[in-house]
Design a protein around this motif. Structure first.
Motif, mmCIF file in Angstrom:
data_model
loop_
_atom_site.group_PDB
_atom_site.id
_atom_site.type_symbol
_atom_site.label_atom_id
_atom_site.label_comp_id
_atom_site.label_asym_id
_atom_site.label_seq_id
_atom_site.Cartn_x
_atom_site.Cartn_y
_atom_site.Cartn_z
ATOM 1 N N UNK A 245 0.858 -1.116 0.045
ATOM 2 C CA UNK A 245 0.009 -0.209 -0.064
ATOM 3 C C UNK A 245 0.879 1.384 -0.226
ATOM 4 N N UNK A 246 2.306 1.046 0.508
ATOM 5 C CA UNK A 246 2.976 2.334 0.698
ATOM 6 C C UNK A 246 4.487 2.080 0.315
ATOM 7 N N UNK A 247 5.304 2.763 -0.387
ATOM 8 C CA UNK A 247 6.544 2.430 -0.381
ATOM 9 C C UNK A 247 7.348 3.730 0.114
ATOM 10 N N UNK A 248 8.122 3.551 1.051
ATOM 11 C CA UNK A 248 8.852 4.901 1.513
ATOM 12 C C UNK A 248 10.356 4.730 1.401
ATOM 13 N N UNK A 249 10.961 5.613 0.740
ATOM 14 C CA UNK A 249 12.360 5.503 0.398
ATOM 15 C C UNK A 249 13.248 6.211 1.620
ATOM 16 N N UNK A 250 14.219 5.491 1.736
ATOM 17 C CA UNK A 250 15.264 6.134 2.682
ATOM 18 C C UNK A 250 16.059 7.262 1.917
ATOM 19 N N UNK A 251 16.633 6.605 0.507
ATOM 20 C CA UNK A 251 17.527 7.631 -0.234
ATOM 21 C C UNK A 251 17.128 6.836 -1.953
ATOM 22 N N UNK A 252 18.091 7.751 -2.620
ATOM 23 C CA UNK A 252 17.992 7.296 -3.914
ATOM 24 C C UNK A 252 18.923 6.457 -4.633
ATOM 25 N N UNK A 253 20.005 5.742 -3.928
ATOM 26 C CA UNK A 253 20.825 4.920 -4.569
ATOM 27 C C UNK A 253 20.154 3.963 -4.983
ATOM 28 N N UNK A 254 20.786 3.197 -6.464
ATOM 29 C CA UNK A 254 20.260 2.142 -7.000
ATOM 30 C C UNK A 254 19.579 0.887 -6.203
ATOM 31 N N UNK A 255 20.336 0.469 -5.179
ATOM 32 C CA UNK A 255 19.709 -0.615 -4.374
ATOM 33 C C UNK A 255 18.581 -0.530 -3.474
ATOM 34 N N UNK B 77 22.941 17.463 -10.969
ATOM 35 C CA UNK B 77 23.264 16.349 -10.106
ATOM 36 C C UNK B 77 24.388 15.465 -11.128
ATOM 37 N N UNK B 78 23.711 15.205 -12.269
ATOM 38 C CA UNK B 78 24.551 14.540 -13.006
ATOM 39 C C UNK B 78 25.880 14.756 -13.258
ATOM 40 N N UNK C 281 18.635 7.476 -11.066
ATOM 41 C CA UNK C 281 17.815 7.926 -10.165
ATOM 42 C C UNK C 281 16.752 9.038 -10.967
ATOM 43 N N UNK C 282 17.509 9.880 -11.637
ATOM 44 C CA UNK C 282 16.693 10.890 -12.354
ATOM 45 C C UNK C 282 15.643 10.360 -13.220
ATOM 46 N N UNK D 159 11.355 10.763 -12.246
ATOM 47 C CA UNK D 159 10.741 11.431 -13.168
ATOM 48 C C UNK D 159 9.449 10.740 -13.533
ATOM 49 N N UNK D 160 9.809 9.449 -13.890
ATOM 50 C CA UNK D 160 8.602 8.454 -14.201
ATOM 51 C C UNK D 160 7.590 8.652 -13.075
#
Length: 307
Positions: A126-136, A170-171, A185-186, A190-191
């Motif tokens: 029902x929910x996805x919560x991200x700690x940060x944007x690294x690939x794994x 950032x890139x 990540x970008x 964006x998607x």
């Protein structure tokens, strides 16, 4: 279950995996009851990293004895676990981070099998919560057809972290060795923009789930305190990234942190808190499913695993 390209692919992959010789996954590592909530960790597989990715900036003469005490050597490849936290609370099924997907490392991106072993499908989240944007932690948010993998879920990410990865600058400004991370990540963020909810440090983003800024590993890295009554634990993502040097010498700079000085300061403050309060933590790359505590030693800390 709705039949889509996604579910057909998952079925094919699961069948191929289960047919492999000696296949014995340990998808669900550990679980704890927290009041009327249940918290468990699911395996997304593991990473394979060169030792210098973490140990590069550390004092070599002091590093050897610390690693030896953990049965390690300074030049051996690292294979940290990837532990996704699953919180069941009432009608909510909350996943912290989305895993790697199929585009990062072959040893990771196994969350579909882990969910299946837990009796869940992607649409049950029902929910996805991200700690940060690294690939794994992020790349598994999209499937192989560039469609949202957790397509029924509301997604949450800290506004500082979002702003950093979505910024086209950032890139060009990130360390060259991490350019692929920034591009990936970008594109994925964006998607997913229409499905994202943003939050700030200190907010209760869901009932019993409060955000805490723990920057350094990335600019807007978040940890999350989960509380039910007097009981609590903290999902720390990569704020404490391993069970050896990060505990024994939290003040050392780690090559895995984008801002090494800030990462060390965050780690020391967090370690002091969780050790003094004896608060349970769940670390994304900690062993045995990642659930445990920090215990003070004469010259640092040690990880005490709970199973």
């Amino acid at each position: 279950m709705k039949l889509t390209r996604r579910t057909m692919m998952q079925g094919a992959l699961a069948g191929a995996a289960l047919g492999g010789a000696g296949f014995a996954p340990r998808w669900s590592h550990a679980s704890v009851a927290l009041g009327d909530m249940t918290v468990e960790t699911l395996s997304d597989g593991h990473l394979v990293l060169p030792a210098d990715f973490i140990f590069g900036p550390m004092p070599k003469d002091e590093l050897g004895p610390v690693l030896a005490a953990n049965g390690m050597t300074p030049d051996a490849a690292l294979t940290p676990e990837c532990n996704l936290t699953l919180l069941r609370s009432g009608d909510s099924v909350i996943l912290f981070d989305a895993g790697s997907g199929s585009s990062f490392q072959q040893s990771a991106g196994k969350i579909a099998d882990a969910l299946d072993a837990a009796g869940l499908a992607p649409e049950d989240i029902t929910h996805v919560v991200f700690t940060h944007g690294h690939p794994d932690h992020l790349w598994g948010v999209m499937d192989d057809f560039d469609e949202p993998f957790f397509y029924e879920a509301q997604h949450f990410i800290g506004k500082t972290e979002w702003d950093y990865w979505i910024d086209p600058k950032t890139v060009d400004t990130i360390d060259p060795g991490r350019t692929t991370m920034a591009v990936g990540a970008q594109r994925r963020l964006a998607e997913m923009e229409d499905a994202m909810t943003f939050f700030e440090d200190g907010e209760e983003i869901l009932p019993g789930v409060a955000a805490r800024m723990t920057p350094g590993h990335t600019p807007g890295h978040m940890s999350f305190e989960i509380r039910s009554g007097s009981e609590s634990l903290m999902v720390i993502g990569d704020a404490i990234g391993n069970h050896h040097v990060a505990f024994a010498r939290p003040g050392w700079h780690s090559g895995s942190d984008q801002d090494q000085e800030l990462g060390a300061a965050t780690r020391m403050a967090l370690m002091d808190q969780i050790a003094n309060e004896q608060m349970r933590i769940i670390g994304f790359h900690l062993p045995g499913g990642g659930i445990g505590r920090a215990e003070k030693t004469a010259d640092g800390y040690r990880f005490v695993q709970e199973s």
